[in-house]
Design a protein around this motif. Structure first.
Motif, short mmCIF file in Angstrom:
data_model
loop_
_atom_site.label_atom_id
_atom_site.label_comp_id
_atom_site.label_asym_id
_atom_site.label_seq_id
_atom_site.Cartn_x
_atom_site.Cartn_y
_atom_site.Cartn_z
N ARG A 151 29.19 -1.06 53.11
CA ARG A 151 30.03 -0.19 52.28
C ARG A 151 29.27 1.12 52.22
NH1 ARG A 151 31.67 -3.80 47.04
NH2 ARG A 151 32.32 -5.61 48.22
N THR A 177 35.66 12.44 55.75
CA THR A 177 36.80 12.36 54.82
C THR A 177 36.40 11.83 53.45
OG1 THR A 177 37.41 10.12 55.52
CG2 THR A 177 38.40 11.98 56.72
N ASN A 217 28.34 10.35 60.25
CA ASN A 217 29.61 10.42 60.98
C ASN A 217 29.39 10.16 62.47
OD1 ASN A 217 32.54 11.08 60.59
ND2 ASN A 217 32.01 12.49 62.26
N SER A 275 31.14 3.89 62.41
CA SER A 275 32.50 3.77 62.94
C SER A 275 33.57 4.48 62.11
CB SER A 275 32.87 2.29 63.06
OG SER A 275 32.86 1.68 61.79
N SER A 276 33.32 4.74 60.85
CA SER A 276 34.34 5.36 60.00
C SER A 276 34.20 6.88 60.02
CB SER A 276 34.22 4.85 58.57
OG SER A 276 32.95 5.18 58.04
N ASP A 277 35.25 7.57 59.57
CA ASP A 277 35.22 9.03 59.49
C ASP A 277 34.57 9.41 58.16
OD1 ASP A 277 35.57 11.74 59.63
OD2 ASP A 277 37.74 11.67 59.88
N VAL A 278 33.28 9.60 58.18
CA VAL A 278 32.50 9.88 56.97
C VAL A 278 32.86 11.23 56.39
CG1 VAL A 278 30.15 10.07 56.05
CG2 VAL A 278 30.64 8.42 57.86
N GLN A 306 33.74 3.64 51.55
CA GLN A 306 34.62 3.06 52.56
C GLN A 306 33.81 2.04 53.38
OE1 GLN A 306 35.86 6.43 54.85
NE2 GLN A 306 33.89 6.71 55.83
N TRP A 307 34.52 1.12 53.99
CA TRP A 307 33.87 0.19 54.91
C TRP A 307 33.47 0.95 56.16
CZ3 TRP A 307 32.18 -4.25 53.30
CH2 TRP A 307 32.83 -4.91 52.28
N SER A 308 32.33 0.62 56.69
CA SER A 308 31.88 1.24 57.92
C SER A 308 31.00 0.26 58.68
CB SER A 308 31.11 2.54 57.62
OG SER A 308 31.01 3.32 58.79
#
Length: 101
Positions: free
Chosen positions: A57, A34, A25, A29-32, A41-43
């Motif tokens: 991914r 969640t 996290n 860049s993504s909210d890991v 999710q893409w990150s």
């Protein structure tokens, strides 16, 4: 004569440990936080200017295990680049090259 079709290599970076979600996290860049077990999710891993250094991914296997799927990426290079940021986090980075598409 066979057509010249490029082969896409798939590499995985395992992020394992009790601090795996918190570490990812903080780095990506993504909210890991969640992500639920079994979801992805893409990150991206960004440089200080916000440019993408690695696109992935990111899948959450369980609370202590994430997998970053890098299409055409280099998991070993990404693991080596991330290691200085591990510091005291209880995390290990494991690069795998499972095969080709």
């Amino acid at each position: 004569m066979k057509p010249n079709i490029p082969v896409l290599s798939i590499e995985l970076l395992g992020i394992v440990g009790t601090d795996a979600v918190a570490f990812a996290n903080a780095q990506f860049s993504s909210d890991v936080r969640t992500l639920q077990d079994g979801q992805w999710q893409w990150s991206a891993w960004l440089d200080v200017r916000g440019r993408v250094r690695a696109l992935m991914r990111l899948a959450r296997v369980d609370s202590e295990h994430l997998q970053a799927l890098l299409c055409g990426g280099h998991a070993t290079l990404l693991a080596d680049a991330l290691r200085p940021y591990v510091m005291r986090a209880k995390v290990t980075l494991q690069a795998h090259s499972p095969g080709f598409l």
